[in-house]
Design a protein around this motif. Structure first.
Motif, PDB file in Angstrom:
ATOM      1  N   HIS A  73      -0.961 -53.992  30.668  1.00 10.27           N
ATOM      2  CA  HIS A  73      -1.050 -52.834  30.848  1.00 10.27           C
ATOM      3  C   HIS A  73      -2.805 -51.990  29.480  1.00 10.27           C
ATOM      4  CE1 HIS A  73       2.466 -51.823  32.677  1.00 10.27           C
ATOM      5  NE2 HIS A  73       2.540 -53.124  32.122  1.00 10.27           N
ATOM      6  N   CYS A  74      -3.851 -52.723  30.008  1.00  9.11           N
ATOM      7  CA  CYS A  74      -4.711 -52.481  28.858  1.00  9.11           C
ATOM      8  C   CYS A  74      -5.258 -51.017  28.607  1.00  9.11           C
ATOM      9  CB  CYS A  74      -6.077 -53.027  29.421  1.00  9.11           C
ATOM     10  SG  CYS A  74      -5.918 -54.837  29.978  1.00  9.11           S
ATOM     11  N   THR A  75      -5.683 -51.255  27.918  1.00  4.46           N
ATOM     12  CA  THR A  75      -6.425 -50.064  27.078  1.00  4.46           C
ATOM     13  C   THR A  75      -7.706 -49.606  28.139  1.00  4.46           C
ATOM     14  OG1 THR A  75      -6.308 -50.059  25.202  1.00  4.46           O
ATOM     15  CG2 THR A  75      -6.886 -48.271  25.368  1.00  4.46           C
ATOM     16  N   GLU A  76      -8.452 -50.867  28.242  1.00  4.77           N
ATOM     17  CA  GLU A  76      -9.374 -49.770  29.122  1.00  4.77           C
ATOM     18  C   GLU A  76      -8.760 -51.226  30.696  1.00  4.77           C
ATOM     19  OE1 GLU A  76     -13.209 -50.449  27.853  1.00  4.77           O
ATOM     20  OE2 GLU A  76     -12.999 -49.862  25.968  1.00  4.77           O
ATOM     21  N   ALA A  77      -8.359 -50.654  31.500  1.00 10.35           N
ATOM     22  CA  ALA A  77      -7.703 -51.365  32.424  1.00 10.35           C
ATOM     23  C   ALA A  77      -8.621 -51.648  33.598  1.00 10.35           C
ATOM     24  CB  ALA A  77      -6.601 -50.819  32.949  1.00 10.35           C
ATOM     25  N   ALA A  78      -9.525 -52.318  33.874  1.00 13.10           N
ATOM     26  CA  ALA A  78      -9.963 -52.744  35.508  1.00 13.10           C
ATOM     27  C   ALA A  78      -9.395 -52.252  36.601  1.00 13.10           C
ATOM     28  CB  ALA A  78     -11.185 -54.032  34.932  1.00 13.10           C
ATOM     29  N   CYS A  79      -8.301 -52.845  36.540  1.00 16.65           N
ATOM     30  CA  CYS A  79      -7.828 -53.166  38.002  1.00 16.65           C
ATOM     31  C   CYS A  79      -7.136 -50.901  38.048  1.00 16.65           C
ATOM     32  CB  CYS A  79      -6.025 -53.003  37.914  1.00 16.65           C
ATOM     33  SG  CYS A  79      -5.492 -52.677  36.907  1.00 16.65           S
ATOM     34  N   LEU A  80      -7.162 -50.217  37.146  1.00 20.76           N
ATOM     35  CA  LEU A  80      -7.439 -49.327  37.367  1.00 20.76           C
ATOM     36  C   LEU A  80      -9.101 -47.923  37.189  1.00 20.76           C
ATOM     37  CD1 LEU A  80      -5.416 -46.787  35.400  1.00 20.76           C
ATOM     38  CD2 LEU A  80      -7.342 -45.540  36.005  1.00 20.76           C
ATOM     39  N   ASP A  81      -9.486 -48.948  36.918  1.00 20.07           N
ATOM     40  CA  ASP A  81     -11.172 -48.515  36.720  1.00 20.07           C
ATOM     41  C   ASP A  81     -11.585 -48.650  38.647  1.00 20.07           C
ATOM     42  OD1 ASP A  81     -10.551 -46.642  34.679  1.00 20.07           O
ATOM     43  OD2 ASP A  81     -11.668 -49.169  33.856  1.00 20.07           O
ATOM     44  N   VAL A  82     -11.160 -49.159  38.814  1.00 16.43           N
ATOM     45  CA  VAL A  82     -12.011 -49.722  40.117  1.00 16.43           C
ATOM     46  C   VAL A  82     -11.153 -49.577  41.735  1.00 16.43           C
ATOM     47  CG1 VAL A  82     -13.305 -52.389  39.300  1.00 16.43           C
ATOM     48  CG2 VAL A  82     -10.752 -52.719  40.238  1.00 16.43           C
ATOM     49  N   CYS A  83      -9.972 -49.021  41.604  1.00 18.08           N
ATOM     50  CA  CYS A  83      -9.192 -48.597  42.471  1.00 18.08           C
ATOM     51  C   CYS A  83      -9.419 -47.433  43.221  1.00 18.08           C
ATOM     52  CB  CYS A  83      -7.487 -48.419  41.820  1.00 18.08           C
ATOM     53  SG  CYS A  83      -6.592 -47.592  43.136  1.00 18.08           S
ATOM     54  N   PRO A  84      -9.900 -47.813  44.058  1.00 14.30           N
ATOM     55  CA  PRO A  84     -10.239 -46.556  45.031  1.00 14.30           C
ATOM     56  C   PRO A  84      -9.754 -45.273  45.853  1.00 14.30           C
ATOM     57  CG  PRO A  84     -10.755 -48.585  46.458  1.00 14.30           C
ATOM     58  CD  PRO A  84      -9.711 -48.963  45.553  1.00 14.30           C
ATOM     59  N   THR A  85      -8.920 -46.134  46.011  1.00 14.12           N
ATOM     60  CA  THR A  85      -7.732 -44.500  46.512  1.00 14.12           C
ATOM     61  C   THR A  85      -6.878 -43.956  45.102  1.00 14.12           C
ATOM     62  OG1 THR A  85      -5.757 -46.712  45.540  1.00 14.12           O
ATOM     63  CG2 THR A  85      -7.325 -46.573  48.397  1.00 14.12           C
ATOM     64  N   GLY A  86      -7.079 -44.313  43.882  1.00 11.37           N
ATOM     65  CA  GLY A  86      -5.991 -43.639  42.224  1.00 11.37           C
ATOM     66  C   GLY A  86      -4.768 -44.676  43.352  1.00 11.37           C
ATOM     67  N   ALA A  87      -4.889 -45.157  43.501  1.00 11.65           N
ATOM     68  CA  ALA A  87      -2.962 -45.637  43.585  1.00 11.65           C
ATOM     69  C   ALA A  87      -2.789 -46.239  42.569  1.00 11.65           C
ATOM     70  CB  ALA A  87      -2.716 -46.988  44.501  1.00 11.65           C
ATOM     71  N   LEU A  88      -3.333 -46.646  41.319  1.00 18.66           N
ATOM     72  CA  LEU A  88      -3.432 -47.037  40.228  1.00 18.66           C
ATOM     73  C   LEU A  88      -3.631 -46.052  39.171  1.00 18.66           C
ATOM     74  CD1 LEU A  88      -4.715 -50.880  40.190  1.00 18.66           C
ATOM     75  CD2 LEU A  88      -2.633 -50.023  39.419  1.00 18.66           C
ATOM     76  N   PHE A  89      -2.180 -46.246  38.278  1.00 17.02           N
ATOM     77  CA  PHE A  89      -3.265 -44.307  37.423  1.00 17.02           C
ATOM     78  C   PHE A  89      -2.033 -45.168  35.986  1.00 17.02           C
ATOM     79  CE2 PHE A  89       1.166 -42.232  37.016  1.00 17.02           C
ATOM     80  CZ  PHE A  89       2.581 -43.167  37.113  1.00 17.02           C
ATOM     81  N   ARG A  90      -2.583 -44.147  35.463  1.00 16.01           N
ATOM     82  CA  ARG A  90      -2.021 -44.096  33.543  1.00 16.01           C
ATOM     83  C   ARG A  90      -1.034 -43.510  33.784  1.00 16.01           C
ATOM     84  NH1 ARG A  90      -3.636 -47.523  30.100  1.00 16.01           N
ATOM     85  NH2 ARG A  90      -5.744 -47.563  30.142  1.00 16.01           N
ATOM     86  N   GLY A 121      -4.476 -52.271  49.943  1.00 14.83           N
ATOM     87  CA  GLY A 121      -3.720 -52.836  49.737  1.00 14.83           C
ATOM     88  C   GLY A 121      -5.666 -53.550  50.341  1.00 14.83           C
ATOM     89  N   CYS A 122      -6.668 -52.768  49.508  1.00 16.22           N
ATOM     90  CA  CYS A 122      -8.405 -53.345  49.630  1.00 16.22           C
ATOM     91  C   CYS A 122      -7.942 -54.248  49.049  1.00 16.22           C
ATOM     92  CB  CYS A 122      -8.487 -51.921  49.064  1.00 16.22           C
ATOM     93  SG  CYS A 122      -8.937 -52.011  47.287  1.00 16.22           S
ATOM     94  N   GLY A 123      -7.172 -54.683  48.003  1.00 16.83           N
ATOM     95  CA  GLY A 123      -7.073 -55.249  47.299  1.00 16.83           C
ATOM     96  C   GLY A 123      -8.116 -56.420  45.784  1.00 16.83           C
ATOM     97  N   TYR A 124      -9.076 -54.207  45.811  1.00 16.99           N
ATOM     98  CA  TYR A 124      -9.496 -55.013  44.786  1.00 16.99           C
ATOM     99  C   TYR A 124      -9.619 -55.032  43.017  1.00 16.99           C
ATOM    100  CZ  TYR A 124     -14.452 -53.376  43.397  1.00 16.99           C
ATOM    101  OH  TYR A 124     -16.213 -53.503  42.431  1.00 16.99           O
ATOM    102  N   CYS A 125      -8.286 -54.634  43.153  1.00 18.03           N
ATOM    103  CA  CYS A 125      -7.581 -54.918  42.057  1.00 18.03           C
ATOM    104  C   CYS A 125      -7.399 -56.402  40.925  1.00 18.03           C
ATOM    105  CB  CYS A 125      -6.307 -53.762  41.632  1.00 18.03           C
ATOM    106  SG  CYS A 125      -5.211 -54.438  42.790  1.00 18.03           S
ATOM    107  N   VAL A 126      -6.722 -57.037  42.310  1.00 18.66           N
ATOM    108  CA  VAL A 126      -6.613 -58.882  42.377  1.00 18.66           C
ATOM    109  C   VAL A 126      -7.567 -59.276  41.727  1.00 18.66           C
ATOM    110  CG1 VAL A 126      -6.473 -60.601  44.015  1.00 18.66           C
ATOM    111  CG2 VAL A 126      -5.578 -58.090  44.555  1.00 18.66           C
TER     112      VAL A 126
END
Lengths: 338, 307
Positions: free
Chosen positions: B132-149, B164-169
């Motif tokens: 649950h990083c303060t600067e979460a790369a997964c959240l930053d790269v998510c193109p749909t906004g599915a990942l959120f704070r 399921g674009c898989g970018y966060c992986v």
């Protein structure tokens, strides 16, 4: 420091294969630290087709401005082909393809995939309008604005894929973040020039041929620069599937450029066609090599741990590890004070 | 991108900019691996509460670890490391000072531990989880906004948005996220978002019998971890280190951080993780320069021999 020195040499397995020199990385049962991407064969094709389509739009627009209508028409057609293939590749690679429109829910500059989706949508629409006019005389008014827009958007569309790969924890991609966009720019120019050369009569193919040669040279140079930057991390480009693809790409691009330079000037003869085909195939192979090298570097924990541990040793780490307890009180230092 | 909120109060609120009055104190985990007994109650509790699918079972041969890594179907993962290590109660590579040596001996006496000079097996166990990083790369790269704070400062995937674009992986420097087979979407620890909203602690922390997994407000956890580190160092455990406890690291500090007894890579963790999206400015500059070079190259192709 003292803790490591004390127990250093405790678990050094002998005969370990050399990965990143000097680091001798430790790991958890040799398992990878990061996940390999879940992306499949569509993605390297997309890296290629997006660049081909984007650079072809630029070539088509300038050919039009230069009054070279044959070259312009062919380049618009190639561009349209690239723009048609790209979304198909991207959508079919999704875990939930029916939700592809969620890509356009938001626009995030921190996400190259988000920026790229918008770029692809914009370029695709503009190229479709431009090609409709160039080939069928349809939509002339719409295409007047669409042509320069397609050419303009096509440039970053060809190079943003470098950011797409670089914004991950995959070692060979992240560490090559400065060079990857240039490798993709070179490949885009080479493939767009070569494709248009193959389709256009020799009389009108001059600019396309020169673009193909220029692009091929740039692609080869940028690839070498990338491997130099990666240093020991460039090892995946010499091993396994990525190594084979990398050698194939270099041979195809250099050989194709040689054929095109030698035999392409006179006519659309066999050497020129073969040379153009080899340059296009070389650009695709280079994308595939980069794609595979990423997987290879992600699968081996040494590529992740080695450079990071080396940063710690040199005192250049960002400081995720803290060994010393805070002095005096138990109070935690306030945010930002360290 | 923003730093940890710098509120002086005891209850700093997470990401006040995004949530205004609804922001809650930032919460997280402090996983103290020095008291982990490897019972895997956290893995089981997590699966049960969150109805996480079963993961590949079978015997891996890697000590008692048969789940092997975090992934779409493993949101808590207990690592088992067996090390041949001298107990070192006296002599050679022992404590840094006589005080430490005495403390160690006392500790061994109190615990009634039999020690033999020059041999011994050390067993490290650690329950890993999304940071649950303060600067979460997964959240930053998510193109749909599915990942959120969330309002608690945690990072959560919205399963009704993820395509399921898989970018966060591959973006995650810890290899936490993965796409679920047959489902196509990405799944990971939610820090029991549903329980948090009901003022319940996450299932893993609730189930942990030794308090190796401690849940709470992040600032308080960091103080607790500091005290624990000092305690272990005083007791002669000079190898003990905090991992991800400081907001100055490459991901701006972890929301779920650890006390480890060896280098992070021994536990399968990266020693110096950096969120790749930190460098996005420079990356976009390179993209822009390359795009300009491409345009110049195309133009040059027309200048060369127009006639």
């Amino acid at each position: 420091m003292s803790a490591r020195d004390r127990d250093g040499g405790r678990r050094r397995e002998g005969g370990e294969r050399t990965m990143v020199p000097r680091a001798e990385p430790r790991s958890y049962y040799g398992r990878p630290v990061i996940k390999e991407p879940v992306w499949t064969w569509q993605i390297p094709i997309y890296l290629f087709s997006g660049g081909l389509g984007g650079a072809s739009a630029g070539l088509a627009y300038l050919a039009e401005r230069a009054g070279n209508d044959e070259l312009a028409r062919n380049a618009w057609a190639v561009s349209l082909g690239g723009m048609a293939v790209s979304p198909l590749m991207l959508i079919s690679d999704l875990g939930r393809p029916l939700r592809f429109l969620n890509m356009l829910r938001v626009l995030k500059v921190t996400s190259p995939m988000s920026v790229g989706s918008w770029l692809l949508a914009a370029t695709g629409g503009a190229v479709a309008a431009a090609a409709a006019d160039a080939w069928m005389g349809r939509l002339p008014r719409l295409s007047r604005g669409a042509r320069p827009a397609a050419a303009l958007a096509g440039m970053p569309l060809s190079t943003y894929t470098g950011a797409l790969l670089a914004s991950t924890a995959v070692p060979v991609w992240g560490e090559a973040r400065r060079e990857l966009p240039f490798v993709f720019a070179g490949g885009a120019a080479a493939s767009a020039g070569a494709a248009a050369t193959a389709l256009t009569s020799a009389r009108n193919a001059g600019p396309a041929r020169r673009l193909a040669l220029l692009g091929a040279a740039a692609e080869l140079a940028a690839t070498r620069a990338m491997e130099r930057r990666l240093g020991a991390l460039a090892e995946p480009y010499r091993r396994g599937a990525a190594g084979a693809l990398s050698r194939l790409a270099t041979a195809l691009t250099a050989g194709g450029a040689g054929l095109l330079a030698g035999g392409g000037r006179r006519s659309r003869g066999a050497p020129a066609l073969a040379g153009a085909g080899m340059i296009v195939a070389g650009a695709l192979a280079e994308r595939w090599a980069i794609f595979r090298a990423g997987f290879q570097s992600a699968a081996d924990p040494g590529y992740t741990v080695g450079p990071q541990r080396e940063r710690v040793r040199r005192g250049e780490s960002e400081g995720a590890e803290r060994r010393a307890p805070a002095r005096g009180t138990q109070a935690y230092p306030a945010a930002g004070s360290q | 991108m923003s730093a940890v909120p710098e509120t002086a109060a005891r209850q700093p609120r997470a990401w006040p900019g995004a949530y205004g009055d609804e922001a809650r104190p930032r919460v997280g985990f402090f996983t103290d691996t020095s008291v982990c007994i490897g019972c895997k109650a956290c893995e089981v509790a997590c699966k049960e509460w969150n109805r996480v699918h079963d993961s590949i079972q079978g015997f891996s041969g890697s000590s008692y670890d048969n789940t092997l890594a975090l992934g779409a179907n493993t949101w808590r993962h207990v690592a088992f490391i067996e090390q041949r290590k001298p107990a070192a109660l006296d002599g050679e590579a022992a404590a840094d000072s006589l005080v430490q040596l005495a403390a160690r001996r006392q500790l061994a006496d109190e615990a009634g531990v039999e020690t033999h000079e020059g041999e011994g097996i050390r067993w490290l166990m650690s329950s890993d989880v999304c940071k649950h990083c303060t600067e979460a790369a997964c959240l930053d790269v998510c193109p749909t906004g599915a990942l959120f704070r969330t309002e608690f400062g945690t990072v959560v995937v919205q399963e009704d948005v993820c395509n399921g674009c898989g970018y966060c992986v591959p973006a995650c420097p810890f290899g936490v996220l993965d796409r679920r087979e047959g489902d196509g979407r990405v799944w990971k620890c939610t820090l029991c978002y549903d329980r948090l909203r009901d003022d319940q602690e996450p299932a893993c922390a609730k189930a942990c019998p030794t308090d190796s997994i401690q849940f709470g407000e992040l600032d308080e956890l960091r103080e607790r971890a500091d005290a624990r580190l000092a305690e272990l160092h005083a007791a002669g455990q000079g190898e003990a280190l905090l991992y991800g406890a400081d907001p100055g690291d490459g991901v701006g500090g972890f929301g779920a951080f650890f006390l480890l007894l060896d280098e992070p890579e021994v536990y399968g963790l990266p020693p110096d993780p950096v969120a790749a999206t930190r460098r996005i400015g420079g990356v976009w500059s390179a993209v822009g320069a390359a795009a300009a070079a491409l345009a110049a190259g195309i133009a040059a192709a027309f200048l060369g021999g127009r006639r």
